[in-house]
Scaffold this active site. Structure first.
Site, PDB file in Angstrom:
ATOM      1  N   LYS A 220      24.879  -4.031   3.797  1.00  0.00           N
ATOM      2  CA  LYS A 220      25.553  -5.002   4.653  1.00  0.00           C
ATOM      3  C   LYS A 220      24.781  -6.316   4.697  1.00  0.00           C
ATOM      4  CE  LYS A 220      25.015  -5.695   8.917  1.00  0.00           C
ATOM      5  NZ  LYS A 220      24.813  -5.618  10.371  1.00  0.00           N
TER       6      LYS A 220
ATOM      7  N   ASP B 277      30.374  -4.515   9.176  1.00  0.00           N
ATOM      8  CA  ASP B 277      29.602  -4.145  10.362  1.00  0.00           C
ATOM      9  C   ASP B 277      30.507  -3.323  11.283  1.00  0.00           C
ATOM     10  OD1 ASP B 277      31.360  -5.972  11.445  1.00  0.00           O
ATOM     11  OD2 ASP B 277      29.825  -7.209  12.402  1.00  0.00           O
TER      12      ASP B 277
END
Length: 271
Positions: free
Chosen positions: A175, A193
């Site tokens: 991420k 997220d």
């Protein structure tokens, strides 16, 4: 023949624009949708989590991102930074913390150390002092120093622009790498997220059991023309509209497209 094919296309574009404007206006007026009872919402989230919601069609995906674009043509990440290195550090610090909390701590840190060399010179103890209001600050300070040292040793102090190299840095996962690649290097990546994960599953846009599944599905369904800003639109939508406990369906500009069983449409679908 050319005129016959061009006119309907132009009319379709015009209709889509009108529908998007109407949807935004309705949402802002609080007439798009309403939430069902808390029990129904909880059941709806379970249903969405099981992937039981009907998938979106390509025209619906296009329409949703046209609306996001009409409201916020060039969305920006909310983490404060001054260069790729400080962006990288800010994203590492944001793990299991809010952007607002990170932004309260980093201005003074970055005023002292905005390069890997300066960060290493600052030292782990000083870094801890700057970021002690952020969760897990001790481990994060250690990672910030370690990644700074690795950047100096292996990349001449320059943040690399490829995923493999980024993910080898301490404290950097997929991420974080996606955020840096998108914001610092203008690559059309998808950072998943908790907000993106929730919106993708709840709405039925891109259901998946884990962030990687959702990421790959989003990359598959989102048209290329929207990919550069897609993860910002979804993050902002999850952060300010499609909230975890009390989604603001009445203000949602894609409520009529959303498949979540926890809401009721009050206005006709534009598609």
């Amino acid at each position: 023949m050319a005129k016959k094919t061009t006119r309907p296309a132009a009319k379709a574009v015009k209709r889509r624009k009108e529908r998007a404007k109407a949807a935004v206006k309705a949402a802002k007026a609080g007439k798009a949708a309403r939430r069902k009872s808390a029990t129904a919402q909880a059941e709806a989230d379970v249903e969405a989590g099981h992937g039981d919601i009907r998938p979106w069609t390509r025209p619906e995906v296009m329409e949703a991102f046209r609306r996001f674009q009409s409201v916020e043509p060039a969305p920006k990440g909310e983490l404060q930074h001054v260069n790729p290195f400080t962006l990288l550090v800010a994203v590492v610090l944001s793990a299991q913390a809010t952007d607002a909390g990170v932004n309260r701590a980093t201005p003074t840190l970055f005023a002292e150390a905005d390069t890997p060399e300066k960060m290493v010179a600052l030292g782990e103890a000083r870094v801890r002092d700057f970021i002690k209001t952020i969760g897990l600050f001790r481990n994060k300070a250690k990672n910030v120093i370690a990644l700074s040292e690795k950047l100096i040793a292996e990349h001449r102090g320059i943040v690399p622009g490829d995923r493999e190299a980024l993910e080898k840095l301490p404290g950097v996962g997929r991420k974080t790498a996606n955020v840096v690649l998108n914001m610092a290097f203008a690559q059309p990546t998808m950072a998943v997220d908790t907000h993106v994960f929730r919106v993708s599953n709840r709405t039925g846009l891109a259901p998946g059991k884990n962030p990687l599944e959702v990421e790959l599905r989003l990359l598959e369904v989102i048209p290329g023309e929207f990919m550069m800003h897609a993860h910002h639109w979804l993050i902002l939508h999850g952060r300010y509209v499609c909230l975890a406990r009390r989604p603001l369906c009445e203000k949602c500009i894609i409520a009529d497209l959303c498949r979540w069983p926890g809401k009721t449409i009050l206005s006709p679908s534009p598609l």
